[in-house]
Design an enzyme around this catalytic site. Structure first.
Site, PDB file in Angstrom:
ATOM      1  N   GLY A   7      -3.038 -10.086  -4.232  1.00 15.88           N
ATOM      2  CA  GLY A   7      -2.001  -9.332  -3.516  1.00 15.88           C
ATOM      3  C   GLY A   7      -2.127  -9.622  -2.032  1.00 15.88           C
ATOM      4  N   TYR A 141       2.677   6.745  -7.370  1.00 15.70           N
ATOM      5  CA  TYR A 141       1.703   6.011  -6.547  1.00 15.70           C
ATOM      6  C   TYR A 141       0.392   6.813  -6.455  1.00 15.70           C
ATOM      7  CZ  TYR A 141      -0.137   3.915  -2.183  1.00 15.70           C
ATOM      8  OH  TYR A 141      -0.904   3.310  -1.225  1.00 15.70           O
TER       9      TYR A 141
HETATM   10  N1  SER Z   1       1.095   3.728   3.441  1.00 15.07           N
HETATM   11  C1  SER Z   1       1.150   4.243   2.099  1.00 15.07           C
HETATM   12  C2  SER Z   1       2.503   4.754   1.761  1.00 15.07           C
HETATM   13  O1  SER Z   1       3.144   5.286   2.639  1.00 15.07           O
HETATM   14  C3  SER Z   1       0.156   5.354   1.940  1.00 15.07           C
HETATM   15  O2  SER Z   1      -1.001   4.874   1.405  1.00 15.07           O
HETATM   16  O3  SER Z   1       2.907   4.669   0.638  1.00 15.07           O
END
Ligand code: SER
Length: 317
Positions: A7, A141
């Protein structure tokens, strides 16, 4: 030591590659990414190859052929993108992780996988969020990141794999753009202000989130992996932060340098909900005690540096 970054074409990988090369030698760092255009770009500075981390057979060939000792698994869909296709986010984020962990077990590699402030949710204490606390995220996420922390700790205790990670907050940088995150506004604003003197912010003006400037984030990636494991009481994953600000505060800081900059707010409902569920500020004392985390950049110094780096970039210097 031979290091593989999967990645590698994203916001972190693009800058992690030269950082790793400077510490461990140019030829010992391999950059891998799914997208050919990213590989072509990375190929100008490093050994780079196309690899789908979900394709176990090819992933295995790369680990074995290059005699990899350490994996940086940076494959992930971020928070806002994840909400558009949760099933795909789970497949990619968890698929790349389980493959990395399995190969690390088989080939005796250490593994770093970034976790995130996304592991936290509404029921987490929002101010000075402790290292060990409630983690009930409301994004796919975050669900992947909590699961990833647990799975990485499991591979350590069950199979002895050397897994370590940090909970990254928003990362501010001037190399590759972040994509699909809730904290991305803090990067986008610099480009928009320098191009058009105006920026429309998708996050409500008084929402606080933790942030780091990229040089500190890179140091976290290598300091944690290089530290003496006997110092570690935690592994997956450490709170790290360098600053916490609201859109209103960073815009005021930018205005000191660009007085005619104009800011407006048009909160995006998905990002507003996500940002409200994340900490206002994290307690990173465990990272400080266990492996010497000590960030150097704050809102003031980061803003100055971003403005000068992005001005130079936009004017083609
Ligand atoms: N930068 C990431 C996001 O905003 C947070 O880990 O999804």
């Amino acid at each position: 030591m031979n290091i593989l970054v999967v990645g590698a074409g994203g916001q972190i990988g693009t800058e992690l590659i030269p950082h790793l090369q400077s510490l461990y030698g140019e030829d010992n760092v391999i950059a891998a990414d799914l997208k050919k255009e990213n590989v072509d770009r990375l190929g100008q500075i490093s050994r780079a190859l196309v690899l789908d981390a979900l394709d176990m057979d090819n992933y295995k060939k790369v680990i074995s052929e290059f005699k990899i000792d350490r994996i940086y698994n940076l494959v992930a869909l971020l928070s806002a993108t994840g909400e558009k296709s949760p099933q795909i986010a789970w497949q990619i984020n968890m698929g790349a992780l389980i493959n990395s962990l399995e190969l690390a077990r088989e080939y005796n590699c250490s593994v770093f996988t970034p976790s995130s402030i996304g592991v936290f949710g509404h029921s987490t204490p929002h101010v000075n969020t402790p290292q060990d606390t409630v983690m009930r995220p409301n994004t796919i996420y975050g669900v992947c990141k909590v699961s990833g922390e647990l799975l990485s700790d499991y591979y350590h205790t069950r199979f002895g794999v050397d897994t370590r990670s940090v909970r990254f907050p928003g990362i501010i940088s001037n190399g590759a753009l972040p994509g699909g995150g809730t904290t991305d506004y803090a990067v986008e604003v610099f480009y928009e202000i320098l191009k058009d003197k105006s920026y429309v912010c998708p996050i409500p003006q008084d929402t606080y989130m933790d942030m780091l400037y990229m040089p500190d984030a890179l140091k976290a990636c290598t300091d944690l992996m290089d530290c003496d494991p006997s110092r570690l009481k935690h592994r997956n994953s450490f709170n790290v932060t360098a600053m916490s600000f609201s859109p209103k505060e960073i815009f005021a800081e930018i205005k000191k340098h660009v007085p005619d900059a104009k800011f407006q707010f048009d909160p995006d409902p998905v990002k507003t909900e996500i940002s409200a569920s994340w900490p206002d500020s994290m307690d990173d004392s465990c990272a400080r005690e266990e492996w010497g985390w000590n960030p150097k950049w704050n809102l003031e110094s980061m803003t100055k540096d971003m403005l000068s780096a992005i001005s130079a970039k936009l004017s083609g210097k």
